[in-house]
Write a protein that holds these residues in place. Structure first.
Motif, mmCIF file in Angstrom:
data_model
loop_
_atom_site.group_PDB
_atom_site.id
_atom_site.type_symbol
_atom_site.label_atom_id
_atom_site.label_comp_id
_atom_site.label_asym_id
_atom_site.label_seq_id
_atom_site.Cartn_x
_atom_site.Cartn_y
_atom_site.Cartn_z
ATOM 1 N N TYR B 33 -53.340 -5.573 37.141
ATOM 2 C CA TYR B 33 -53.097 -4.936 38.431
ATOM 3 C C TYR B 33 -52.360 -3.618 38.237
ATOM 4 O O TYR B 33 -51.502 -3.503 37.368
ATOM 5 C CB TYR B 33 -52.224 -5.839 39.313
ATOM 6 C CG TYR B 33 -52.672 -7.261 39.404
ATOM 7 C CD1 TYR B 33 -52.388 -8.169 38.386
ATOM 8 C CD2 TYR B 33 -53.381 -7.721 40.507
ATOM 9 C CE1 TYR B 33 -52.797 -9.488 38.459
ATOM 10 C CE2 TYR B 33 -53.785 -9.044 40.601
ATOM 11 C CZ TYR B 33 -53.497 -9.916 39.565
ATOM 12 O OH TYR B 33 -53.909 -11.215 39.650
ATOM 13 N N TYR B 48 -57.234 -3.878 41.110
ATOM 14 C CA TYR B 48 -57.140 -5.134 40.391
ATOM 15 C C TYR B 48 -58.356 -5.266 39.486
ATOM 16 O O TYR B 48 -59.482 -4.964 39.898
ATOM 17 C CB TYR B 48 -57.095 -6.271 41.414
ATOM 18 C CG TYR B 48 -57.586 -7.620 40.951
ATOM 19 C CD1 TYR B 48 -58.787 -8.143 41.443
ATOM 20 C CD2 TYR B 48 -56.857 -8.375 40.057
ATOM 21 C CE1 TYR B 48 -59.235 -9.385 41.045
ATOM 22 C CE2 TYR B 48 -57.302 -9.619 39.650
ATOM 23 C CZ TYR B 48 -58.491 -10.122 40.147
ATOM 24 O OH TYR B 48 -58.928 -11.354 39.749
ATOM 25 N N ASP B 56 -61.720 -5.235 43.336
ATOM 26 C CA ASP B 56 -60.997 -4.696 44.488
ATOM 27 C C ASP B 56 -60.432 -3.332 44.139
ATOM 28 O O ASP B 56 -59.450 -3.242 43.412
ATOM 29 C CB ASP B 56 -59.892 -5.662 44.916
ATOM 30 C CG ASP B 56 -59.227 -5.245 46.221
ATOM 31 O OD1 ASP B 56 -59.573 -4.176 46.777
ATOM 32 O OD2 ASP B 56 -58.354 -5.984 46.701
ATOM 33 N N SER B 58 -59.802 -1.221 46.738
ATOM 34 C CA SER B 58 -59.486 -0.764 48.085
ATOM 35 C C SER B 58 -58.171 -0.018 48.183
ATOM 36 O O SER B 58 -57.956 0.750 49.110
ATOM 37 C CB SER B 58 -59.457 -1.963 49.043
ATOM 38 O OG SER B 58 -58.423 -2.869 48.668
#
Lengths: 111, 116
Positions: B33, B48, B56, B58
């Protein structure tokens, strides 16, 4: 994504028990509750995790009521070295990327 | 044992330059992460990785930000044409993922980026 609300700051004195409550009204069935601790100039460190009722480890206890809409991190007999920011996270254990850190609670322990 | 390491620990760069930040996760940790933390603020999720893929993205704030992970290990976060608002501490964390379950995240010491 379950949103969490914590107090921005708390003060305590050495030797006292400190309880930090986190609200998570829209917690989902698959969500777990995790707490992290962050000291200045360091990355956060995992403290404790739970799903319901009570979890205890060598550092803290986590109390989760039956409706799971809140949780309380309990630190017994704090010392000056417990001064840190404490983060409450809610998310699926099976989808860890959904966990988001909020602003946290800045705990200051005074002598 | 060795924890998560990040380099450089500090980076000062001029506005408009590109920077690369590196993260070495704990050996065997499949999840990685990236977060950003501005002074006095909480952690902002960026991206991530599970293995080499990023399910992800985002949290990346703009298309100037990109990240990659190779060999399921080291990851680099690249910021192109840096802006002053990019100044922050960039934190990397890794965790074990066994089957579908993810475990606690272990954080590195961070890279403090200052854009002048």
């Amino acid at each position: 994504l379950a949103k969490t609300t914590q107090p921005i700051s708390m003060d305590s004195y050495e030797g006292q028990e400190v309880n930090i409550t986190c609200s998570h009204n829209n917690i989902a069935t698959n969500d777990y509750i995790t707490w992290y601790q962050q000291f200045p100039s360091q990355g956060p460190r995992f403290i404790i995790q739970g799903y319901k009722t009570k979890v205890t480890n060598e550092v803290a206890s986590l109390f989760i009521p039956a409706d799971r809409k809140s949780s309380t991190l309990s630190l017994p007999r704090v010392s000056l070295s417990d001064t840190a920011v404490y983060y409450c996270l809610v998310g699926e254990l099976y989808n860890n990327n959904d966990m988001r850190f909020g602003a946290g609670t800045r705990l200051t322990v005074k002598p | 044992g060795a924890g998560v390491s990040q380099s450089p620990s500090n980076k000062v760069t001029e506005k408009g330059k590109d920077v690369e930040l590196r993260c070495d996760p704990i050996s065997g940790h499949t999840a990685l992460y990236w977060y950003r933390q501005s002074l006095g603020q909480g952690l902002e999720f960026l991206i991530y990785f599970q293995g080499n893929s990023a399910p992800d993205k985002s949290g990346l704030p703009s298309d100037r930000f990109s990240a990659e992970r190779t060999g399921g290990s080291v990851s680099t976060l690249t910021i192109q044409r840096t802006q002053q608002e990019d100044s922050a501490v960039y934190l990397c964390a890794s965790s074990i993922r066994q089957g579908a379950r993810s475990y606690e995240q272990y954080f590195g010491p961070g890279t403090r980026l200052t854009v002048t």
